[in-house]
Design a protein around this motif. Structure first.
Motif, short mmCIF file in Angstrom:
data_model
loop_
_atom_site.label_atom_id
_atom_site.label_comp_id
_atom_site.label_asym_id
_atom_site.label_seq_id
_atom_site.Cartn_x
_atom_site.Cartn_y
_atom_site.Cartn_z
N ALA A 24 0.83 -1.20 0.00
CA ALA A 24 0.00 0.00 0.00
C ALA A 24 0.87 1.26 0.00
O ALA A 24 0.55 2.24 -0.69
CB ALA A 24 -0.92 0.00 1.21
N LYS A 27 2.09 1.82 -3.55
CA LYS A 27 1.05 2.37 -4.43
C LYS A 27 0.75 3.83 -4.10
O LYS A 27 0.60 4.67 -4.98
CB LYS A 27 -0.23 1.54 -4.30
CG LYS A 27 -0.16 0.18 -4.95
CD LYS A 27 -1.48 -0.54 -4.86
CE LYS A 27 -1.43 -1.90 -5.55
NZ LYS A 27 -2.72 -2.62 -5.44
N ALA A 28 0.66 4.13 -2.81
CA ALA A 28 0.33 5.50 -2.40
C ALA A 28 1.44 6.49 -2.76
O ALA A 28 1.17 7.67 -3.01
CB ALA A 28 0.07 5.55 -0.89
N ARG A 87 -3.49 7.70 3.58
CA ARG A 87 -3.60 7.19 2.22
C ARG A 87 -3.02 5.78 2.12
O ARG A 87 -3.50 4.96 1.33
CB ARG A 87 -2.91 8.15 1.23
CG ARG A 87 -3.57 9.51 1.17
CD ARG A 87 -3.26 10.26 -0.11
NE ARG A 87 -1.85 10.55 -0.30
CZ ARG A 87 -1.23 11.62 0.16
NH1 ARG A 87 -1.90 12.50 0.90
NH2 ARG A 87 0.04 11.82 -0.08
N HIS A 91 -5.18 2.54 0.74
CA HIS A 91 -4.73 1.60 -0.28
C HIS A 91 -4.76 0.16 0.24
O HIS A 91 -5.12 -0.76 -0.50
CB HIS A 91 -3.31 1.98 -0.75
CG HIS A 91 -3.29 3.01 -1.83
ND1 HIS A 91 -3.42 2.70 -3.16
CD2 HIS A 91 -3.16 4.36 -1.76
CE1 HIS A 91 -3.36 3.82 -3.88
NE2 HIS A 91 -3.21 4.84 -3.06
N ALA A 95 -7.19 -2.58 -1.49
CA ALA A 95 -6.51 -3.72 -2.12
C ALA A 95 -7.15 -5.04 -1.72
O ALA A 95 -7.15 -6.00 -2.49
CB ALA A 95 -5.02 -3.71 -1.75
N LEU A 206 -9.16 7.55 -2.32
CA LEU A 206 -9.30 6.26 -2.99
C LEU A 206 -10.52 5.52 -2.46
O LEU A 206 -11.29 4.91 -3.23
CB LEU A 206 -8.04 5.43 -2.79
CG LEU A 206 -8.02 4.05 -3.44
CD1 LEU A 206 -8.03 4.18 -4.96
CD2 LEU A 206 -6.81 3.26 -2.98
#
Length: 366
Positions: A24, A27-28, A87, A91, A95, A206
Motif C-alpha cells: 500500500a 502504491k500511495a 492514504r 490503499h 486492495a 481512494l
C-alpha cells in the motif's frame, strides 16, 4: 435484480498484514516520492508501517485532518487530500476489499476501476448511440456530498461480514463526513435529520471513489434488468440508458427516481434528458452526433489554456520543454479518441514543444 454474493469474511488480518501495508505504501507513493510528507514517511519506513499496523490491530487508529483545496477544471470542485499515512491505510483497505466486491459490478460500470476508464466508457457509449434510437441521460445532483452514511454502511454490512473491517470503514467515513446543512430534504425529515444522518464522501480519496461505485451497484443491476432497456452504462454519477422506443425509458426514469430516493439522492433537473440519439449526445467530455465524435468546447478550451500556460512557463524558464511535451502527449492521446486528426494538427502546430507529436489514429480508425 441480480442475486447478491455471500458476504466477505476474515478480511481484517489481510488488511493489517505487513506485506499489505508495504504494498500500500508503494502504491500511495507512486509518482509522489519526492513530496515532503512521502519523504518523511519513507525515511523511517519500517517503523512507520509497524506503528500503523499496531494502531490498526489495537483499534486505536485515528485518521488525520484533510487538506482541502479548490480544483476548477473540468468544473469547480472541493478536493480533500488525506495525510499520507492515511492514504497508505486507504490503499491497504481497497486492495483487499475491492477485488471480490467488484466481481459483482456490472461490466458497464466505469470510472475508478482498472481497465474501466473514460475512454472505454466513451467507446461503449458510442456503440450504443449507433445501435439504438433513444437515450435517457441522467446526472445525480451533488453526488459525493450527498451520499448518506447510514445507507452506505447498511450496504457494506450486507456485503462484508467482518466486524473489524466494518469498524475501519466506519472510522474513515466518519472522518470525512460533512457537517453542513442538508442538501436535499426527503419525506419524514426534521430539522435534526442533518445531525442524525451524516453524509458526504471527500472527493480525492481512494476509498471514496470505490465506495461511490459500490453505493450505486444495486441501482445498476436494477436498471439493466428493466424490460425494454437495451443497454445501460454509468460513469460515476452520469447514467445513460438506451432503447428503441421512448416508453421503456420513461418507465426507467420513474424507477431511477424511486431507487435514488431510497438512497436519499436526487437527479439534477437540468441534466436529465430523454431524446433521440440522432440529435446527438455528450459524454465524458466528447460530443457524439452524426457518427462523429468531437471534443466538447469546454474540453478544447481547457487544453488550449494548458498549451498557452506551458508556452509561457517555458519562456519564463519555469517549465522544461520535456515536461511540457509530456503534457502535450497526454492531450494528444486523449483527443485521439475522437475524430480529431485535423483538429489536433491545428491545435498543436503553433507550439515548438509539440513538434513531431505522433499522428495517433483517431477513434474511427482504431
Amino acid at each position: 435484480m441480480a442475486k447478491s454474493p455471500p458476504p466477505l469474511r476474515h478480511l481484517y488480518p489481510r488488511i493489517t498484514s505487513f506485506p499489505t501495508l508495504l504494498a500500500a505504501f508503494r502504491k500511495a507513493s507512486k509518482g509522489k516520492r519526492y513530496r515532503p510528507d512521502v519523504l518523511a514517511f519513507a525515511a523511517n519506513l519500517e517503523a512507520e508501517l509497524f506503528q500503523l499496523q499496531h494502531e490498526l490491530q489495537s483499534f486505536t487508529y485515528a485518521p488525520g485532518s484533510y487538506r482541502q483545496f479548490l480544483v476548477r477544471e473540468p468544473k469547480p470542485r472541493l478536493v480533500s487530500a488525506a495525510p499520507f499515512r492515511d492514504r497508505v491505510v486507504h490503499h491497504a483497505l481497497i486492495a483487499v476489499i475491492a477485488p471480490p466486491l467488484e466481481r459483482h459490478f456490472i461490466p458497464t460500470s466505469y470510472a475508478n476501476r482498472c481497465g474501466y476508464g473514460s475512454h472505454r466508457a466513451l467507446r461503449r457509449f458510442a456503440r450504443a448511440c449507433h445501435d439504438y434510437r433513444w437515450i435517457l441521460q441522467a446526472d445525480i445532483r451533488l453526488y459525493f456530498p450527498s451520499i448518506d452514511h447510514l445507507v452506505l454502511i447498511a450496504q457494506l454490512e450486507r456485503r462484508i461480514a467482518c466486524p473489524d473491517t466494518l469498524w475501519l470503514l466506519a472510522v474513515i467515513l466518519a472522518n470525512g463526513a460533512s457537517g453542513g446543512p442538508a442538501i436535499d430534504a426527503f419525506p419524514g425529515d426534521t430539522l435534526l435529520t442533518p445531525l442524525e444522518r451524516p453524509r458526504g464522501l471527500p472527493i480525492g480519496n481512494l476509498t471514496s471513489q470505490f465506495l461511490a461505485n459500490l453505493h450505486l451497484d444495486g441501482l445498476d443491476h436494477h436498471l439493466q434488468a428493466l424490460p425494454g432497456v437495451k443497454a445501460s452504462l454509468r460513469y460515476v454519477d452520469d447514467l445513460a440508458l438506451f432503447a428503441n422506443q421512448p416508453e421503456p425509458l420513461q418507465q426507467a426514469l420513474a424507477v431511477l427516481q424511486a431507487d435514488l430516493a431510497g438512497l436519499r439522492l436526487k437527479l439534477h433537473p437540468n441534466k436529465t434528458h430523454l431524446h433521440r440519439t440522432s440529435i446527438g449526445a455528450s459524454f465524458v467530455g466528447f460530443r457524439l452526433i452524426g457518427g462523429r465524435i468531437r471534443p466538447r468546447n469546454h474540453s478544447l478550451l481547457r487544453i488550449r489554456r494548458g498549451l498557452r500556460h506551458c508556452d509561457r512557463a517555458i519562456a519564463q524558464r519555469r517549465l522544461s520543454k520535456e515536461r511540457a511535451r509530456a503534457s502535450a502527449l497526454s492531450w494528444n492521446a486523449h483527443l485521439a479518441h475522437g475524430h480529431t486528426l485535423q483538429l489536433r494538427q491545428r491545435l498543436f502546430a503553433p507550439y515548438s514543444f509539440c513538434a513531431g507529436l505522433p499522428p495517433l489514429p483517431q477513434y474511427g480508425d482504431i
